[in-house]
Enzyme design. Structure first.
Site, PDB file in Angstrom:
ATOM      1  N   ASP A 192     -25.294 110.169  54.436  1.00  0.00           N
ATOM      2  CA  ASP A 192     -26.052 109.409  55.432  1.00  0.00           C
ATOM      3  C   ASP A 192     -27.509 109.856  55.475  1.00  0.00           C
ATOM      4  O   ASP A 192     -28.431 109.029  55.485  1.00  0.00           O
ATOM      5  CB  ASP A 192     -25.394 109.596  56.801  1.00  0.00           C
ATOM      6  CG  ASP A 192     -25.614 108.413  57.728  1.00  0.00           C
ATOM      7  OD1 ASP A 192     -25.936 107.319  57.230  1.00  0.00           O
ATOM      8  OD2 ASP A 192     -25.448 108.581  58.951  1.00  0.00           O
ATOM      9  N   ASP A 236     -20.162 104.981  61.626  1.00  0.00           N
ATOM     10  CA  ASP A 236     -20.562 105.983  62.606  1.00  0.00           C
ATOM     11  C   ASP A 236     -19.551 106.121  63.733  1.00  0.00           C
ATOM     12  O   ASP A 236     -19.653 107.026  64.559  1.00  0.00           O
ATOM     13  CB  ASP A 236     -21.930 105.619  63.192  1.00  0.00           C
ATOM     14  CG  ASP A 236     -23.022 105.608  62.137  1.00  0.00           C
ATOM     15  OD1 ASP A 236     -22.920 106.390  61.181  1.00  0.00           O
ATOM     16  OD2 ASP A 236     -23.965 104.803  62.271  1.00  0.00           O
TER      17      ASP A 236
END
Length: 354
Positions: A192, A236
């Site tokens: 990420d 997420d």
């Protein structure tokens, strides 16, 4: 400013509710769990897929979003049908559930159940035709409306499908040990951070492809960019959520053995609202689950705060992973169970390790 506060509270509440609810759902029988190899490969495979989409968007006239949207929507039909059928099995009165009994449709369902090879498989599909078919009709309708409506009007349906995907996916991404869970989170944290801070790849793909793999909320502040929505990626929610779910197992295997104040919870569940009963033993939501969920909530709030200050996209896992792992480690340290936590391996049957 008021709309922005509502937006952030919506994301925060939806994410926490999805993780808390998904963590309570039973795992599918026979699911081997995420192996150590899979945990290591996850960031690499995700990077290849993400960069491939980016190259197609940048260098060709093709629109991979159409195919991606269709595939995810089809998957969403199955997940939404599963969640809706379970909900109907809980809330529908007995008279409604038996409305199709003694009909050819009920006979087809009975034949499918009788063809199952084991009683464990039988318990995975115990809902009747009323629940299953009504849920299927609603799921197909929702996915069809999502695909037909323009993006400005379909975001709510997109969010509903995304929530169903999160709820159905959490039991499938079954972490088998603390070490594997931590490696899985840390690897995807690096993924990420690299693709958000180091390149424009993540933001380009996230804002160019419209599919129910993210939560959206109308945001006037984003209209200047041509994208009138704020977004929170489904990853997420699901990725940290798998670790939060693992902490329920820790509460069952470590806390319940060492702390009498957290006894095992044994319940007799009525399958499909009265069509059969099964006794289910599960862990209570003890200190590790509570601390992991709290850490996630704090980490998500920090993500939003940094995003508001910087006015730029943030790699949410950069804040979520340390918050979740840190809160769990602090809990273990405070309870004197740090060694047991780091060495923890799930004791459920059919859980893989390598």
């Amino acid at each position: 400013h008021g709309n922005r506060v509502v937006c952030l509270l919506y994301f925060w509440g939806t994410a926490l509710l999805a993780i808390a609810s998904g963590s309570q759902r039973p795992r599918a029988d026979g699911t081997p769990g995420l192996s150590a190899r899979s945990a290591v490969l996850a960031p690499m495979v995700s990077s290849i897929f993400l960069f491939g989409l980016y190259l197609i968007l940048k260098n060709t006239e093709l629109d991979p979003g159409l195919l991606y949207r269709g595939v995810v929507s089809c998957f969403g039909v199955f997940t939404l049908q599963e969640i809706l059928a379970e909900a109907m099995g809980t809330v529908l009165p007995p008279a409604a559930k038996t409305a199709l009994d003694n009909t050819p449709i009920a006979a087809l369902f009975q034949e499918a159940s009788e063809s199952s090879e084991s009683s464990e498989a039988l318990l995975t599909n115990v809902l009747g035709p009323v629940e299953e078919l009504t849920a299927l009709a609603l799921a197909v309708g929702a996915a069809g409306a999502y695909l037909w409506l323009p993006a400005s009007q379909s975001f709510a349906l997109s969010n509903v499908i995304a929530v169903s995907i999160a709820l159905a996916t959490l039991p499938l991404l079954d972490l088998s040990s603390f070490a594997i869970g931590a490696a899985f989170l840390l690897g995807l944290l690096c993924y990420d951070v690299f693709w958000v801070f180091g390149t424009d790849v993540m933001m380009t793909v996230a804002t160019s492809i419209d599919a129910p793999v993210k939560f959206e909320f109308p945001s006037a502040a984003s209209e200047v960019t041509g994208r009138p929505f704020s977004i929170l990626g489904l990853g997420d929610v699901v990725i940290p959520g798998t670790f939060v779910a693992l902490m329920r197992d820790v509460d069952g295997d470590i806390v319940e053995k060492l702390s009498p104040e957290f006894p095992p919870t044994t319940a007799t569940a009525t399958e499909s609202g009265g069509r059969g009963e099964a006794e289910v033993t599960e862990a209570a939501n003890g200190p590790y689950f509570q601390s992991a969920l709290t850490g996630y909530g704090v980490g998500l709030a920090v993500t939003f705060a940094v995003n508001e200050v910087s006015q730029s996209g943030q790699p949410a896992l950069f804040y979520l992973v340390p918050a979740v792992l840190g809160s769990v480690a602090v809990t273990a340290l405070r309870r004197g169970e740090l060694r047991q936590l780091f060495a923890y391996k799930a004791t459920r049957p059919d859980v893989g390790s390598d």
